[in-house]
Design an enzyme around this catalytic site. Structure first.
Site, PDB file in Angstrom:
ATOM      1  N   HIS A  63      -0.533  -5.947  -1.858  1.00 24.85           N
ATOM      2  CA  HIS A  63       0.559  -5.252  -1.340  1.00 24.85           C
ATOM      3  C   HIS A  63       1.840  -5.882  -1.593  1.00 24.85           C
ATOM      4  CE1 HIS A  63       3.403  -4.232   2.031  1.00 24.85           C
ATOM      5  NE2 HIS A  63       2.556  -3.245   2.384  1.00 24.85           N
TER       6      HIS A  63
ATOM      7  N   GLN B 182      -5.598  -5.679   6.073  1.00 21.71           N
ATOM      8  CA  GLN B 182      -6.468  -4.328   6.068  1.00 21.71           C
ATOM      9  C   GLN B 182      -7.847  -4.700   6.308  1.00 21.71           C
ATOM     10  OE1 GLN B 182      -5.354  -1.522   6.020  1.00 21.71           O
ATOM     11  NE2 GLN B 182      -3.081  -1.583   5.372  1.00 21.71           N
TER      12      GLN B 182
HETATM   13  N1  PMP Z   1      -0.733  -6.562   3.318  1.00 19.23           N
HETATM   14  C1  PMP Z   1      -1.406  -5.539   3.339  1.00 19.23           C
HETATM   15  C2  PMP Z   1      -2.912  -5.489   2.640  1.00 19.23           C
HETATM   16  C3  PMP Z   1      -0.796  -4.548   3.974  1.00 19.23           C
HETATM   17  O1  PMP Z   1      -1.458  -3.268   3.994  1.00 19.23           O
HETATM   18  C4  PMP Z   1       0.409  -4.654   4.852  1.00 19.23           C
HETATM   19  C5  PMP Z   1       0.980  -3.189   5.372  1.00 19.23           C
HETATM   20  N2  PMP Z   1       0.707  -1.963   4.854  1.00 19.23           N
HETATM   21  C6  PMP Z   1       1.012  -5.706   4.545  1.00 19.23           C
HETATM   22  C7  PMP Z   1       0.570  -6.757   3.956  1.00 19.23           C
HETATM   23  C8  PMP Z   1       2.306  -5.770   5.471  1.00 19.23           C
HETATM   24  O2  PMP Z   1       1.981  -5.806   6.671  1.00 19.23           O
HETATM   25  P1  PMP Z   1       3.202  -5.959   7.711  1.00 19.23           P
HETATM   26  O3  PMP Z   1       4.176  -4.589   7.296  1.00 19.23           O
HETATM   27  O4  PMP Z   1       2.486  -5.261   9.099  1.00 19.23           O
HETATM   28  O5  PMP Z   1       4.105  -7.082   7.593  1.00 19.23           O
END
Ligand code: PMP
Length: 464
Positions: free
Chosen positions: A184, A264
């Site tokens: 991500h 996740q």
């Molecule tokens: N890592 C992964 C694998 C995610 O799916 C997400 C959220 N989609 C994030 C990091 C970031 O999370 P957050 O927006 O809650 O900080």
């Protein structure tokens, strides 16, 4: 067996394993033909779960799904002129059970105060509730102590904290940080910023055509210059479950500490950071049925002690003069300013709720839904799944011939079905498959086979 061909995928099916190359019939997995039972989660494979106050166990020892769903008020919402909401955007955020909503109300009605300061009754109540929540997080992920848990806003803030506080002081120009292409953006950009600040460089592990990490390629990235490795446990874009235990062991063999992005994974699988031997593990509460704006960093004690806080101010100090400041011990050292006390308490309530159901029940039911969803979606002419690793959780990413992903997202939304359509903040992995976006239904334990059928119906109509 339903055999799925490579026509139904971008990339390739996992050639080594039976699943999901061949999706077993429902009877083969012990479920009635024609659909999964909406009456209940399968009985617990391992633990003997306690009971939700208002939800007696079903005949098979499983939870009646309708009663579990009733614990989530928003799942009864109607949208688009009276259509029942079908929430298949769980990878973006999960819905909140009554237990969490009511706990927040109770906190604000009876406990609200700042913590760690002020010798009065409510300060004591708020502090107790906040620290109790820290203990629940520690127990839930198998951390040795509540002192290993730092409350943060979420995964993004957690990764930034580890990057700036722990990793940055380790880096010299030419040093290396290992990531994977599955990450991500939250697990890419903070490291890229570090490379700009320090002259270090990123090394990126590739995936095979199913979307699984090529472990030998990952191993080859390590060198005496490697200072840190950071990777996700479950891909938000493809659903790949990454063998993080193996990736951690390889990093440790080179003396390299690691961070696991658990955003996740934690909603879908039991996590034990001690068994994994993770150096850091981060997650967001809102993907775990808890409020937004709260998450946690687990860190090994020695790492938290070595790390230098990147945010400073009130709450995190023992003593301040104009000449110098003595910091608190971890975890308070990393919690500058007033934290998100109420939502931390809400996270504790979410964990209590999940533990009553049993995360093993949840994982088992979600796997059945994923299997069913895979079988149903691949019957849609012109639909191509993206992400077909043997080990997957929750996510069914796809594209459909002749339709933009936005168009599909909107068509589903008009039927009350919420999915994500776009790049999912993971552009490198989608581009690996030659795509700029996918449609991404993502499952939670409160989803039903009927909801999957509704999704498939709309897609058949679009395809036809
Ligand atoms: N890592 C992964 C694998 C995610 O799916 C997400 C959220 N989609 C994030 C990091 C970031 O999370 P957050 O927006 O809650 O900080």
């Amino acid at each position: 067996m339903t055999t799925i061909t490579n026509n139904n995928v971008i990339g390739a099916w996992d050639a080594e394993h039976a699943l999901p190359f061949e999706v077993p019939t429902l009877e083969a997995v012990g479920l009635p033909a024609g659909g999964l039972p909406s009456g209940g989660l399968p009985s617990a494979p391992t633990d003997a779960a306690g009971g939700l106050p208002s939800a007696p166990t079903g005949a098979a020892g499983g939870w009646p799904l309708s009663q579990l769903r009733a614990e989530f008020p928003i799942l009864s919402e109607r949208v688009e002129g009276g259509k029942p909401l079908v929430w298949l955007d769980n990878a973006a955020t999960t819905q909140k059970p009554r237990a969490v909503i009511e706990r927040l109300q109770e906190y604000y009605e009876h406990e609200n105060s700042n913590v760690h300061r002020g010798a009065h009754t409510l300060a004591a109540r708020a502090t107790d509730a906040y620290e109790e929540a820290r203990g629940k997080v520690a127990a839930f992920i198998g951390a040795p102590s509540a002192d290993n848990i730092v409350f943060v806003r979420g995964t993004t803030e957690g990764i930034n904290l580890v990057a700036q506080s722990f990793v940055k002081p380790l880096l010299s120009p030419g040093d290396e940080i290992v990531l994977t292409i599955l990450e991500h953006h939250a697990n890419i950009v903070p490291w890229q910023v570090l490379t700009q600040e320090t002259g270090a460089v990123l090394r990126v592990a590739p995936v095979d055509d199913t979307g699984q990490i090529l472990v030998d390629e990952y191993r080859r990235l390590f060198s005496p210059r490697t200072k840190f490795a950071s990777f996700t446990q479950v891909s938000n874009a493809l659903g790949t479950v990454v063998p993080v235990e193996e990736l951690i062991a390889i990093a440790h063999a080179f003396g390299v500490p690691t961070l696991v992005d658990g955003a996740q994974s934690i909603p879908h699988t039991p996590v034990n950071v001690t068994a994994l031997d993770a150096d850091f593990f981060v997650f967001s509460g809102h993907k775990l049925y808890a409020p937004t704006g709260i998450g946690a960093v687990y860190g090994k004690r020695e790492h938290l002690e070595a790390a230098v806080p990147y945010q400073t101010g009130g709450n995190m100090i023992k003593d301040v003069t104009f000449e110098r400041t003595v910091y608190q011990d971890p975890p308070q050292k990393f919690e500058a300013g007033t934290g998100n006390i109420a939502d931390a308490v809400g996270l504790g309530a979410a964990i209590d709720f999940l533990e009553q159901i049993g995360i093993a029940h949840i994982a088992a039911w979600e796997q059945e839904l994923l299997r069913y969803g895979t079988a149903e979606l691949t019957k849609v002419p012109g639909l191509h799944l993206v992400g077909t690793a043997h080990h997957k959780a929750s996510v069914l990413s796809f594209v459909l011939d002749g339709h933009s992903v936005e168009e599909i997202g909107q068509a589903l939304s008009r039927e009350g079905i919420a999915v994500r359509a776009g790049h999912h903040c993971a552009q490198p992995i989608l581009r690996r498959f030659g795509l700029e976006g996918t449609v991404r239904p993502s499952l939670a334990f409160y989803n039903t086979p009927e909801e999957i059928e509704q999704l498939a119906q709309v897609l058949h109509r679009l395809a036809g």
